[in-house]
Scaffold this active site. Structure first.
Site, PDB file in Angstrom:
ATOM      1  N   GLU A   1      -2.046  -0.876   3.570  1.00 47.09           N
ATOM      2  CA  GLU A   1      -0.775  -0.529   4.186  1.00 47.09           C
ATOM      3  C   GLU A   1      -0.309  -1.642   5.074  1.00 47.09           C
ATOM      4  O   GLU A   1       1.160  -1.947   4.899  1.00 47.09           O
ATOM      5  CB  GLU A   1      -0.952   0.859   5.128  1.00 47.09           C
ATOM      6  CG  GLU A   1      -1.319   2.067   4.551  1.00 47.09           C
ATOM      7  CD  GLU A   1      -0.385   2.217   3.377  1.00 47.09           C
ATOM      8  OE1 GLU A   1       0.842   2.146   3.573  1.00 47.09           O
ATOM      9  OE2 GLU A   1      -1.160   2.780   2.372  1.00 47.09           O
TER      10      GLU A   1
ATOM     11  N   HIS B   1       1.521  -4.063   2.600  1.00 48.29           N
ATOM     12  CA  HIS B   1       2.948  -3.773   2.432  1.00 48.29           C
ATOM     13  C   HIS B   1       3.750  -4.431   3.326  1.00 48.29           C
ATOM     14  O   HIS B   1       4.793  -4.898   2.880  1.00 48.29           O
ATOM     15  CB  HIS B   1       3.177  -2.233   2.170  1.00 48.29           C
ATOM     16  CG  HIS B   1       2.501  -1.777   1.047  1.00 48.29           C
ATOM     17  ND1 HIS B   1       2.895  -1.932  -0.469  1.00 48.29           N
ATOM     18  CD2 HIS B   1       1.713  -0.693   0.876  1.00 48.29           C
ATOM     19  CE1 HIS B   1       2.095  -1.448  -1.366  1.00 48.29           C
ATOM     20  NE2 HIS B   1       1.547  -0.639  -0.692  1.00 48.29           N
TER      21      HIS B   1
HETATM   22 ZN   LIG Z   1       0.283   1.112  -1.244  1.00 44.63          ZN
END
Ligand SMILES: [Zn+2]
Length: 252
Positions: free
Chosen positions: A131, A134
């Site tokens: 995460e 990202h």
């Molecule tokens: Zn992802």
């Protein structure tokens, strides 16, 4: 600034009316929107607005208090990772059964109870690494910008004090929902996997936990992939990719 924004609104308005009359190339309209947004939104604003949207999301969800066992567990897992790649992070658990997690452009990381219930600590760290990938890769930033583009466009028509104006609570809520369920491209997902792999390896953590987390997601989903993974390459292929690389590099 206001004048420039108004000018773009006029241009957009013209484009929209032409669109209504004739079949104008939608790419042209998009180009107008892009110009509008790049002229008015800075990276700092994106981070600020993301932060506000997460605040709204936190208010709508059952956030585990500091004394909660889930919070304590998450804090234990991430204690060494309050800053990753120069980004200061804040973590919270949502006590909901969904198997989900997300991170936003301002460095907020939210992990859902349902995910914590099926993953071990190493796997949770591997997913958090993904995460955060990202965020570091600016995917979250771009997703927020794309969500804003829509709400700002709505505002542009209605508001007269600047394009962004003040986003209403419901708009912030909508933005938060969008950011929490943002779907990224396959390439973005693969890159986020690679970020997590490098992050785990660099910190002497188990890279294979990334593989086992995918395998668990595959099982838990029973063919139905959680929304936050919907555009990922399939879980089995991702796990196999991690395992092959770990073997080649002689790491576990
Ligand atoms: Zn992802």
């Amino acid at each position: 600034m206001k004048k420039i924004a108004s000018l773009y609104i006029v241009i957009l308005g013209l484009m929209a009316s032409q669109l209504a009359q004739a079949q104008i190339n939608p790419n042209l309209v998009q180009a107008g929107i892009d110009a509008l947004m790049s002229a008015t939104i800075t990276n700092a604003q994106i981070a600020e607005i993301s932060k506000e949207a997460v605040k709204e999301m936190d208010a709508k969800n059952p956030v585990a208090p500091a004394s909660d066992a889930y919070t304590k567990r998450l804090n234990r897992i991430v204690s060494r990772y309050r800053t990753i790649s120069g980004i200061p992070l804040n973590y919270k658990v949502y006590k909901v059964p969904d198997v989900n997690a997300f991170a936003t452009a301002d460095g907020s990381v939210r992990v859902f109870q349902g995910l914590m219930d099926i993953m071990n600590d190493k796997e949770i760290l591997a997913i958090i690494g993904h995460e955060i990938g990202h965020v570091v890769n600016h995917d979250s930033h771009d997703a927020a910008k794309s969500a804003l583009r829509r709400s700002a466009l709505r505002n542009a028509v209605a508001a007269n004090d600047g394009v962004l104006g003040k986003l209403s609570r419901s708009e912030l809520g909508g933005l938060a929902d969008y950011m929490a369920s943002a779907s990224f491209s396959r390439q973005q997902e693969t890159d986020a996997d690679d970020f997590s792999y490098a992050f785990l390896k660099r910190n002497g953590q188990s890279v294979l936990a990334l593989a086992t987390s995918f395998e668990k997601l595959d099982k838990a989903g029973g063919g139905k992939v959680p929304q936050f993974l919907s555009t990922h390459p399939d879980s089995k292929a991702r796990a196999a990719r991690v395992r092959a690389r770990a073997k080649q590099e002689g790491v576990r």
